[in-house]
Design a protein around this motif. Structure first.
Motif, PDB file in Angstrom:
ATOM      1  N   ASN A  62       0.808  -1.182   0.136  1.00 32.97           N
ATOM      2  CA  ASN A  62       0.034   0.030  -0.168  1.00 32.97           C
ATOM      3  C   ASN A  62       0.768   1.412   0.013  1.00 32.97           C
ATOM      4  N   GLU A  63       2.324   1.057  -0.034  1.00 34.41           N
ATOM      5  CA  GLU A  63       2.995   2.203  -0.183  1.00 34.41           C
ATOM      6  C   GLU A  63       2.957   3.162  -0.988  1.00 34.41           C
ATOM      7  N   SER A  64       2.377   2.897  -2.417  1.00 36.90           N
ATOM      8  CA  SER A  64       2.026   4.160  -3.469  1.00 36.90           C
ATOM      9  C   SER A  64       0.806   4.878  -3.026  1.00 36.90           C
ATOM     10  N   ALA A  65      -0.122   4.125  -2.682  1.00 31.90           N
ATOM     11  CA  ALA A  65      -1.478   4.582  -2.474  1.00 31.90           C
ATOM     12  C   ALA A  65      -1.344   5.471  -0.779  1.00 31.90           C
ATOM     13  N   ARG A  66      -0.698   4.955   0.035  1.00 28.95           N
ATOM     14  CA  ARG A  66      -0.714   5.723   1.248  1.00 28.95           C
ATOM     15  C   ARG A  66       0.142   6.929   1.478  1.00 28.95           C
ATOM     16  N   THR A  67       1.191   6.682   0.703  1.00 32.79           N
ATOM     17  CA  THR A  67       2.235   8.148   0.580  1.00 32.79           C
ATOM     18  C   THR A  67       1.267   9.538   0.512  1.00 32.79           C
ATOM     19  N   PRO A  68       0.625   9.800  -0.443  1.00 35.22           N
ATOM     20  CA  PRO A  68      -0.063  10.855  -0.694  1.00 35.22           C
ATOM     21  C   PRO A  68      -0.949  11.379   0.351  1.00 35.22           C
ATOM     22  N   GLU A  69      -1.394  10.226   1.286  1.00 26.04           N
ATOM     23  CA  GLU A  69      -2.187  10.506   2.198  1.00 26.04           C
ATOM     24  C   GLU A  69      -1.424  11.100   3.518  1.00 26.04           C
ATOM     25  N   LEU A  70      -0.168  10.354   3.801  1.00 24.92           N
ATOM     26  CA  LEU A  70       0.914  10.716   4.804  1.00 24.92           C
ATOM     27  C   LEU A  70       1.214  12.100   4.575  1.00 24.92           C
ATOM     28  N   VAL A  71       1.600  12.290   3.340  1.00 29.05           N
ATOM     29  CA  VAL A  71       2.153  13.746   2.842  1.00 29.05           C
ATOM     30  C   VAL A  71       1.036  14.824   3.131  1.00 29.05           C
ATOM     31  N   TYR A  96      11.315   5.060   1.115  1.00 29.00           N
ATOM     32  CA  TYR A  96      11.875   5.866   0.119  1.00 29.00           C
ATOM     33  C   TYR A  96      10.617   6.806  -0.575  1.00 29.00           C
ATOM     34  N   ARG A  97       9.753   6.110  -0.911  1.00 29.32           N
ATOM     35  CA  ARG A  97       8.788   6.904  -1.626  1.00 29.32           C
ATOM     36  C   ARG A  97       8.262   8.115  -0.602  1.00 29.32           C
TER      37      ARG A  97
END
Length: 289
Positions: A62-71, A96-97
């Motif tokens: 879920n790294e790609s999908a969750r990164t924008p949420e955390l940003v 990294y992402r």
């Protein structure tokens, strides 16, 4: 005001190795992003701390999908703590992402240093540690694994790899084939845990040992290629090194230049070897224009 992304190292085995600041950050973060929330729960219980913030999963799936949420949380002023199952985030683990995305948005990124399997294995290996390369996990497929190893066959720095226990014997056998049966190495197993073991020896010997079955978390440290003089590299070896680099994606001109530097030879010598190989046996010469 934007928030702060904190990358926190977690124990690679012994819970007593947890840095003191880890408990503070776990207790105070607005969001704790964990590779495995169940492991996080065991970690917090062992440390006697209860996170006050929201706990979310952050793993490869879920790294790609969750990164924008955390940003977005960071841009809203949150303090986001990222932890993985063991060691430092981003080092063969998720992270990294999120770091790249945070940096792109001018969000502060800091770290809580912690245990590292890479540095621990290097220190215990008995091999040179002044210069080293971390190569992570090798490809699972045999052909791709051999190709990756051939790319670093001439690397003089000490090499560090992670490997799964059920693939260790095949990996060590492939290393012995590419690097040489007598190249020194160390297999570091279950670092800082009850059954910690460091097995040192030539690659071929270690491959035979691993064939009997090995368990646990594995880090492999391999001695770098020996220093070689120009007289030790014949034309066939020069051509082989150029071919390896081309197969890895380098253009012929750049590959020839790199091999010349490695061998301590003028570029013309390597170029002539490539041209002669093509004349003698086109199938053995580098293939790119």
């Amino acid at each position: 005001m934007t928030g702060t992304l904190v990358l926190a190292g977690t124990p690679i085995g012994d819970i007593a190795d947890a840095p003191p600041r880890l408990a503070e950050e776990l207790a105070g973060a607005d969001v704790v992003a964990a590779e495995d929330t169940r492991r996080l729960r065991r970690l917090t219980q062992a440390l006697g701390v209860t996170p006050k913030g929201r706990v979310v999963s952050y793993f490869e799936g879920n790294e790609s999908a969750r990164t924008p949420e955390l940003v977005e949380e960071l841009l809203g002023g949150a303090r986001v703590l990222l932890v993985t199952d063991a060691g430092m985030p981003s080092v063969s683990d998720p992270g990294y992402r999120l770091v790249a995305a945070a940096v792109e948005r001018d969000v502060k990124v800091t770290a809580v240093p912690g245990p590292s399997a890479v540095l621990t294995a290097l220190a215990l290996s008995g091999l040179p540690v002044d210069r080293f390369c971390f190569e992570g996990f090798l490809p699972r497929k045999a052909g791709e694994r051999l190709s990756r190893l051939r790319e670093v066959a001439g690397e003089r720095r000490t090499l560090v790899y992670f490997e799964a226990p059920h693939r260790l014997d095949d990996t060590l056998a492939a290393m012995a084939e590419v690097f040489g049966a007598d190249r020194r190495a160390a297999v570091c197993r279950e670092l800082t845990k009850t059954y910690e073991e460091v097995r040192r020896g030539p690659l071929a010997e270690l491959a035979r040992w691993a064939a009997e079955g090995v368990r646990g978390e594995i880090t492999v440290v391999v001695e770098g290629a020996p220093e070689t003089g120009p007289e030790e590299l014949d034309a066939a070896e020069l051509v082989r090194r150029v071919r390896v680099r081309e197969e890895a994606g380098e253009r012929r001109k750049e590959a020839i230049a790199a091999v010349a530097v490695e061998a301590g030879l003028p570029k013309r010598v390597v170029f002539d070897a490539v041209v002669q190989a093509k004349k003698s046996d086109p199938s053995q010469a580098p293939t790119t224009p």
